[in-house]
Scaffold this motif. Structure first.
Motif, PDB file in Angstrom:
ATOM      1  N   PHE A 226       0.859  -1.184   0.000  1.00  0.00           N
ATOM      2  CA  PHE A 226       0.000   0.000   0.000  1.00  0.00           C
ATOM      3  C   PHE A 226       0.892   1.230   0.000  1.00  0.00           C
ATOM      4  O   PHE A 226       1.794   1.322   0.826  1.00  0.00           O
ATOM      5  CB  PHE A 226      -0.897   0.038   1.235  1.00  0.00           C
TER       6      PHE A 226
ATOM      7  N   VAL B 290       3.372   0.330   3.003  1.00  0.00           N
ATOM      8  CA  VAL B 290       3.178  -0.823   3.873  1.00  0.00           C
ATOM      9  C   VAL B 290       3.243  -2.078   3.010  1.00  0.00           C
ATOM     10  O   VAL B 290       2.509  -2.195   2.035  1.00  0.00           O
ATOM     11  CB  VAL B 290       1.805  -0.748   4.572  1.00  0.00           C
TER      12      VAL B 290
ATOM     13  N   ALA C  57       2.017  -5.248   2.932  1.00  0.00           N
ATOM     14  CA  ALA C  57       0.982  -5.971   3.686  1.00  0.00           C
ATOM     15  C   ALA C  57       1.014  -7.477   3.451  1.00  0.00           C
ATOM     16  O   ALA C  57       0.623  -8.255   4.328  1.00  0.00           O
ATOM     17  CB  ALA C  57      -0.398  -5.424   3.333  1.00  0.00           C
TER      18      ALA C  57
ATOM     19  N   PRO D 278      -2.064 -12.023  14.366  1.00  0.00           N
ATOM     20  CA  PRO D 278      -2.326 -10.754  15.028  1.00  0.00           C
ATOM     21  C   PRO D 278      -2.933  -9.717  14.082  1.00  0.00           C
ATOM     22  O   PRO D 278      -2.847  -9.845  12.861  1.00  0.00           O
ATOM     23  CB  PRO D 278      -0.942 -10.280  15.500  1.00  0.00           C
ATOM     24  N   SER D 279      -3.521  -8.705  14.675  1.00  0.00           N
ATOM     25  CA  SER D 279      -4.079  -7.596  13.915  1.00  0.00           C
ATOM     26  C   SER D 279      -2.975  -6.950  13.078  1.00  0.00           C
ATOM     27  O   SER D 279      -1.856  -6.777  13.536  1.00  0.00           O
ATOM     28  CB  SER D 279      -4.657  -6.602  14.924  1.00  0.00           C
ATOM     29  N   GLY D 280      -3.297  -6.642  11.826  1.00  0.00           N
ATOM     30  CA  GLY D 280      -2.328  -6.003  10.938  1.00  0.00           C
ATOM     31  C   GLY D 280      -1.415  -6.975  10.224  1.00  0.00           C
ATOM     32  O   GLY D 280      -0.489  -6.568   9.524  1.00  0.00           O
ATOM     33  N   SER D 281      -1.671  -8.285  10.363  1.00  0.00           N
ATOM     34  CA  SER D 281      -0.753  -9.263   9.761  1.00  0.00           C
ATOM     35  C   SER D 281      -1.051  -9.531   8.289  1.00  0.00           C
ATOM     36  O   SER D 281      -0.307 -10.254   7.637  1.00  0.00           O
ATOM     37  CB  SER D 281      -0.763 -10.567  10.564  1.00  0.00           C
ATOM     38  N   GLY D 282      -2.144  -8.970   7.769  1.00  0.00           N
ATOM     39  CA  GLY D 282      -2.418  -9.105   6.336  1.00  0.00           C
ATOM     40  C   GLY D 282      -3.557 -10.054   6.000  1.00  0.00           C
ATOM     41  O   GLY D 282      -3.803 -10.349   4.829  1.00  0.00           O
ATOM     42  N   LYS D 283      -4.290 -10.516   7.009  1.00  0.00           N
ATOM     43  CA  LYS D 283      -5.354 -11.502   6.790  1.00  0.00           C
ATOM     44  C   LYS D 283      -6.463 -10.933   5.888  1.00  0.00           C
ATOM     45  O   LYS D 283      -6.893 -11.580   4.937  1.00  0.00           O
ATOM     46  CB  LYS D 283      -5.936 -11.960   8.135  1.00  0.00           C
ATOM     47  N   SER D 284      -6.919  -9.731   6.204  1.00  0.00           N
ATOM     48  CA  SER D 284      -7.985  -9.133   5.388  1.00  0.00           C
ATOM     49  C   SER D 284      -7.480  -8.820   3.991  1.00  0.00           C
ATOM     50  O   SER D 284      -8.206  -9.023   3.004  1.00  0.00           O
ATOM     51  CB  SER D 284      -8.500  -7.841   6.035  1.00  0.00           C
ATOM     52  N   THR D 285      -6.265  -8.341   3.900  1.00  0.00           N
ATOM     53  CA  THR D 285      -5.701  -8.029   2.579  1.00  0.00           C
ATOM     54  C   THR D 285      -5.631  -9.284   1.723  1.00  0.00           C
ATOM     55  O   THR D 285      -5.952  -9.254   0.534  1.00  0.00           O
ATOM     56  CB  THR D 285      -4.306  -7.391   2.743  1.00  0.00           C
TER      57      THR D 285
HETATM   58  P1  ADP Z   1      -5.405  -7.929   9.370  1.00  0.00           P
HETATM   59  O1  ADP Z   1      -6.675  -8.205   8.631  1.00  0.00           O
HETATM   60  O2  ADP Z   1      -4.566  -9.144   9.594  1.00  0.00           O
HETATM   61  O3  ADP Z   1      -5.645  -7.185  10.659  1.00  0.00           O
HETATM   62  P2  ADP Z   1      -4.881  -6.131   7.184  1.00  0.00           P
HETATM   63  O4  ADP Z   1      -4.817  -6.981   5.989  1.00  0.00           O
HETATM   64  O5  ADP Z   1      -6.119  -5.354   7.419  1.00  0.00           O
HETATM   65  O6  ADP Z   1      -4.496  -6.978   8.475  1.00  0.00           O
HETATM   66  O7  ADP Z   1      -3.685  -5.077   7.131  1.00  0.00           O
HETATM   67  C1  ADP Z   1      -2.347  -5.440   6.849  1.00  0.00           C
HETATM   68  C2  ADP Z   1      -1.500  -4.179   6.788  1.00  0.00           C
HETATM   69  O8  ADP Z   1      -1.861  -3.422   5.645  1.00  0.00           O
HETATM   70  C3  ADP Z   1      -1.671  -3.257   7.980  1.00  0.00           C
HETATM   71  O9  ADP Z   1      -0.432  -2.663   8.265  1.00  0.00           O
HETATM   72  C4  ADP Z   1      -2.651  -2.237   7.486  1.00  0.00           C
HETATM   73  O10 ADP Z   1      -2.496  -1.010   8.156  1.00  0.00           O
HETATM   74  C5  ADP Z   1      -2.279  -2.115   6.028  1.00  0.00           C
HETATM   75  N1  ADP Z   1      -3.418  -1.735   5.173  1.00  0.00           N
HETATM   76  C6  ADP Z   1      -4.549  -2.457   4.978  1.00  0.00           C
HETATM   77  N2  ADP Z   1      -5.371  -1.845   4.111  1.00  0.00           N
HETATM   78  C7  ADP Z   1      -4.746  -0.682   3.759  1.00  0.00           C
HETATM   79  C8  ADP Z   1      -5.063   0.408   2.874  1.00  0.00           C
HETATM   80  N3  ADP Z   1      -6.208   0.393   2.179  1.00  0.00           N
HETATM   81  N4  ADP Z   1      -4.179   1.407   2.759  1.00  0.00           N
HETATM   82  C9  ADP Z   1      -3.018   1.389   3.448  1.00  0.00           C
HETATM   83  N5  ADP Z   1      -2.639   0.405   4.277  1.00  0.00           N
HETATM   84  C10 ADP Z   1      -3.483  -0.624   4.433  1.00  0.00           C
END
Ligand code: ADP
Ligand code: MG
Length: 245
Positions: free
Chosen positions: A11, A19, A21, A40-47
């Motif tokens: 990102f 970042v 991700a 953990p939170s922020g590990s890239g699961k949603s991405t």
């Molecule tokens: P998780 O779901 O495991 O909590 P995310 O996939 O949401 O993690 O996020 C992984 C990393 O990517 C984090 O550092 C988050 O801040 C960053 N991130 C996620 N979406 C965006 C975005 N749209 N723009 C910038 N950074 C992003």
């Protein structure tokens, strides 16, 4: 059913603030397999989930669904999205449409299903997730657990080949978590291919064929629930489990 090779997602372009991700993520999900992704939170699961049906564009790497590469755009992409159902933490139902309409709109529009058939399927699916009597209501008239079950039924109405769940119970009041996990468990038992991001370790242990542990954008460990929970191989996994279990 799902093949991910060397997937990277950054990102932001400017180096200091960008970042990374997802870092060289590989993942295979076989037909009928249930993979639970934890970390953990922020590990890239949603991405990762969002890349799997291209709500997010990967920076590099390959994704194949049922043997076919993920198309970048257009009708091919719409069809592929229809093959991979997604359920989010926030239920994302169309708030101004009835529950029934929520289930029939996309099958009619994207799959070309006729109204009568779409409604018949919708009623079957609502029965299956235990909210058959809520069809005529608006989402706001349902409890959180009922809304999330409606969201699952809506995804199923597209007859997907696989389902992605991104923390589907995280926004629910505790007493409603079980009813949603029960629907997911029954879906898994019926042979649906599933990728589930969750902090529900009991569900992971009971339902997952495989657990994938992510940290800092990487897949750190992958194994059976027994192996992962009882004897994690890495310090990062041990630290995480010590906090959540
Ligand atoms: P998780 O779901 O495991 O909590 P995310 O996939 O949401 O993690 O996020 C992984 C990393 O990517 C984090 O550092 C988050 O801040 C960053 N991130 C996620 N979406 C965006 C975005 N749209 N723009 C910038 N950074 C992003
Ligand atoms: Mg997330």
């Amino acid at each position: 059913m799902i093949e991910v090779r060397g997937l990277n997602k950054r990102f932001g372009d400017s180096r200091p603030t960008s970042v990374h991700a997802l870092r060289d993520v590989d993942l295979d999900v076989a037909k009928g397999e249930v993979v639970v992704v934890i970390g953990p939170s922020g590990s890239g699961k949603s991405t990762l989930c969002r890349c799997l049906n291209r709500l997010e564009n990967p920076t590099s790497g390959e994704i194949r669904i049922d043997g076919r590469p993920l198309p970048a755009e257009g009708r091919e992409l719409a069809r592929l999205r229809a093959d991979v159902g997604m359920v989010f933490q926030s239920f994302n139902l169309f708030q101004h449409k009835t529950v029934l309409d929520n289930l029939t709109l996309a099958p009619m529009k994207v799959r070309g299903v006729g109204r009568a058939e779409a409604e018949r399927t919708a009623h079957e699916l609502l029965d299956r997730v235990g909210i058959g009597e809520q069809a005529a209501k608006l989402p706001a008239q349902l409890s959180g657990g009922q809304q999330q079950r409606a969201a699952i039924a809506r995804a199923l109405a597209m007859r997907p080949k696989a389902m992605l769940f991104d923390e589907p119970t995280s926004a629910l009041d505790p007493e409603m978590v079980g009813e949603v996990l029960d629907v997911m468990t029954s879906l898994a038992r019926d042979g649906m291919t599933m990728v589930v991001v969750t902090h529900e370790m009991g569900f992971a242990r009971k339902v997952a064929d495989r657990v994938v542990f992510m940290a800092d954008g990487e897949v750190v460990e992958t194994g059976t629930p027994e192996a992962f929970f009882d004897s994690p191989a890495t310090d990062r996994a041990r630290d995480f489990l010590a906090k959540v279990l």
